[in-house]
Design a protein around this motif. Structure first.
Motif, PDB file in Angstrom:
ATOM      1  N   SER A  32      53.876  44.862  27.391  1.00 52.48           N
ATOM      2  CA  SER A  32      53.903  46.021  28.289  1.00 52.48           C
ATOM      3  C   SER A  32      52.511  46.615  28.493  1.00 52.48           C
ATOM      4  CB  SER A  32      54.843  47.102  27.750  1.00 52.48           C
ATOM      5  OG  SER A  32      54.303  47.699  26.579  1.00 52.48           O
ATOM      6  N   GLY A  33      51.561  46.202  27.648  1.00 47.74           N
ATOM      7  CA  GLY A  33      50.207  46.728  27.746  1.00 47.74           C
ATOM      8  C   GLY A  33      50.094  48.176  27.322  1.00 47.74           C
ATOM      9  N   ARG A  34      50.899  48.571  26.327  1.00 51.60           N
ATOM     10  CA  ARG A  34      50.926  49.982  25.910  1.00 51.60           C
ATOM     11  C   ARG A  34      50.844  50.143  24.391  1.00 51.60           C
ATOM     12  NH1 ARG A  34      52.199  53.312  29.991  1.00 51.60           N
ATOM     13  NH2 ARG A  34      53.292  52.474  31.772  1.00 51.60           N
ATOM     14  N   VAL A  35      50.304  51.300  24.011  1.00 55.66           N
ATOM     15  CA  VAL A  35      50.390  51.749  22.629  1.00 55.66           C
ATOM     16  C   VAL A  35      51.811  52.280  22.474  1.00 55.66           C
ATOM     17  CG1 VAL A  35      49.608  53.486  20.982  1.00 55.66           C
ATOM     18  CG2 VAL A  35      47.949  52.341  22.460  1.00 55.66           C
ATOM     19  N   THR A  36      52.543  51.781  21.502  1.00 55.65           N
ATOM     20  CA  THR A  36      53.939  52.201  21.340  1.00 55.65           C
ATOM     21  C   THR A  36      54.137  53.165  20.177  1.00 55.65           C
ATOM     22  OG1 THR A  36      54.449  50.287  19.958  1.00 55.65           O
ATOM     23  CG2 THR A  36      54.839  50.074  22.348  1.00 55.65           C
ATOM     24  N   HIS A  37      53.337  53.018  19.113  1.00 52.27           N
ATOM     25  CA  HIS A  37      53.511  53.825  17.906  1.00 52.27           C
ATOM     26  C   HIS A  37      52.173  54.076  17.230  1.00 52.27           C
ATOM     27  CE1 HIS A  37      57.484  52.025  18.454  1.00 52.27           C
ATOM     28  NE2 HIS A  37      57.960  53.064  17.797  1.00 52.27           N
ATOM     29  N   ALA A  38      52.159  55.077  16.385  1.00 52.78           N
ATOM     30  CA  ALA A  38      51.034  55.317  15.480  1.00 52.78           C
ATOM     31  C   ALA A  38      51.542  55.060  14.066  1.00 52.78           C
ATOM     32  CB  ALA A  38      50.530  56.748  15.600  1.00 52.78           C
ATOM     33  N   PRO A 101      45.590  58.216  26.632  1.00 47.70           N
ATOM     34  CA  PRO A 101      46.410  58.875  25.612  1.00 47.70           C
ATOM     35  C   PRO A 101      47.685  59.523  26.170  1.00 47.70           C
ATOM     36  CG  PRO A 101      44.451  60.170  26.071  1.00 47.70           C
ATOM     37  CD  PRO A 101      44.308  58.868  26.825  1.00 47.70           C
ATOM     38  N   LEU A 102      47.732  59.810  27.448  1.00 48.54           N
ATOM     39  CA  LEU A 102      48.931  60.420  28.032  1.00 48.54           C
ATOM     40  C   LEU A 102      50.045  59.411  28.247  1.00 48.54           C
ATOM     41  CD1 LEU A 102      47.296  62.851  30.607  1.00 48.54           C
ATOM     42  CD2 LEU A 102      48.177  63.366  28.319  1.00 48.54           C
ATOM     43  N   THR A 103      49.695  58.212  28.690  1.00 50.33           N
ATOM     44  CA  THR A 103      50.709  57.196  28.994  1.00 50.33           C
ATOM     45  C   THR A 103      50.794  56.106  27.933  1.00 50.33           C
ATOM     46  OG1 THR A 103      49.166  55.800  30.229  1.00 50.33           O
ATOM     47  CG2 THR A 103      50.340  57.533  31.467  1.00 50.33           C
ATOM     48  N   GLY A 104      49.749  55.977  27.118  1.00 49.05           N
ATOM     49  CA  GLY A 104      49.689  54.900  26.140  1.00 49.05           C
ATOM     50  C   GLY A 104      49.219  53.583  26.732  1.00 49.05           C
ATOM     51  N   ARG A 105      48.949  53.537  28.027  1.00 48.36           N
ATOM     52  CA  ARG A 105      48.559  52.307  28.702  1.00 48.36           C
ATOM     53  C   ARG A 105      47.178  51.840  28.244  1.00 48.36           C
ATOM     54  NH1 ARG A 105      50.442  48.525  31.274  1.00 48.36           N
ATOM     55  NH2 ARG A 105      51.794  49.403  32.830  1.00 48.36           N
ATOM     56  N   LEU A 106      47.126  50.564  27.781  1.00 49.27           N
ATOM     57  CA  LEU A 106      45.853  49.962  27.386  1.00 49.27           C
ATOM     58  C   LEU A 106      45.000  49.723  28.614  1.00 49.27           C
ATOM     59  CD1 LEU A 106      46.831  47.203  24.813  1.00 49.27           C
ATOM     60  CD2 LEU A 106      45.483  49.228  24.374  1.00 49.27           C
ATOM     61  N   ASP A 107      43.687  49.886  28.461  1.00 50.28           N
ATOM     62  CA  ASP A 107      42.772  49.616  29.559  1.00 50.28           C
ATOM     63  C   ASP A 107      41.909  48.403  29.237  1.00 50.28           C
ATOM     64  OD1 ASP A 107      41.476  50.358  32.099  1.00 50.28           O
ATOM     65  OD2 ASP A 107      39.745  50.771  30.814  1.00 50.28           O
ATOM     66  N   THR A 108      41.214  48.459  28.104  1.00 47.32           N
ATOM     67  CA  THR A 108      40.261  47.420  27.742  1.00 47.32           C
ATOM     68  C   THR A 108      40.256  47.214  26.231  1.00 47.32           C
ATOM     69  OG1 THR A 108      38.839  48.192  29.538  1.00 47.32           O
ATOM     70  CG2 THR A 108      37.834  46.742  27.949  1.00 47.32           C
ATOM     71  N   VAL A 109      40.076  45.968  25.834  1.00 42.07           N
ATOM     72  CA  VAL A 109      39.890  45.638  24.426  1.00 42.07           C
ATOM     73  C   VAL A 109      38.433  45.221  24.262  1.00 42.07           C
ATOM     74  CG1 VAL A 109      40.527  44.046  22.582  1.00 42.07           C
ATOM     75  CG2 VAL A 109      42.281  44.960  24.093  1.00 42.07           C
ATOM     76  N   LEU A 110      37.764  45.800  23.285  1.00 41.32           N
ATOM     77  CA  LEU A 110      36.355  45.501  23.046  1.00 41.32           C
ATOM     78  C   LEU A 110      36.234  44.542  21.871  1.00 41.32           C
ATOM     79  CD1 LEU A 110      36.626  48.920  23.491  1.00 41.32           C
ATOM     80  CD2 LEU A 110      34.312  48.366  24.165  1.00 41.32           C
ATOM     81  N   THR A 111      35.616  43.390  22.116  1.00 42.34           N
ATOM     82  CA  THR A 111      35.436  42.392  21.058  1.00 42.34           C
ATOM     83  C   THR A 111      33.949  42.174  20.818  1.00 42.34           C
ATOM     84  OG1 THR A 111      35.266  40.376  22.414  1.00 42.34           O
ATOM     85  CG2 THR A 111      37.494  41.201  21.941  1.00 42.34           C
TER      86      THR A 111
END
Length: 134
Positions: A32-38, A101-111
């Motif tokens: 889903s491309g989202r943060v779901t939990h902490a 942080p409002l929607t949890g939607r991931l934008d970018t992963v930094l490697t």
């Protein structure tokens, strides 16, 4: 946008007040491309708790859970995970991730090899994050 590293370590207040613990990591659903939990560290001798991202509210001092927590399921952490392409080629190690942080939607992963748009993430397992071939 917010980085995972900005959320990690924030204190979390329990539903009825009092300290629940501190954010240890964020759980991501790559599909889903989202943060779901902490994942919240409750103390040395207690298991981590999990709070749905949608059940957390920002406070002046950290975060507050709006619903009871559950014990942490066994899910891999994104940060520190090796990133591999579909062909198995190395794409570095995940250093951080940026999300709304409002929607949890991931934008970018930094490697360590650069950034990967969230739309290029294919899967996250215990060994690696799988990303589309460039």
């Amino acid at each position: 946008m917010t980085l995972f590293s900005q959320v990690t370590g924030l204190p979390v207040e329990a539903v009825g007040g009092g300290r629940l613990g501190a954010v240890r990591s964020l759980v991501v659903d790559v599909a889903s491309g989202r943060v779901t939990h902490a994942r919240v560290r409750r103390g040395r001798l207690r298991r981590d708790a999990v709070v749905a991202w949608t059940d957390l509210r920002a406070t002046a001092h950290g975060l507050r859970a709006t619903r009871p927590t559950t014990d942490a399921p066994a899910t891999p952490d994104l940060i520190g995970t090796e990133a591999l392409t579909e062909r198995g080629e190395e794409h570095g190690t995940v250093l951080d991730a940026e999300f709304d942080p409002l929607t949890g939607r991931l934008d970018t992963v930094l490697t360590t090899h650069g950034t990967v748009p969230a739309s290029h993430l294919l899967g996250l397992g215990t060994h690696a994050l799988i990303v589309e071939d460039a």
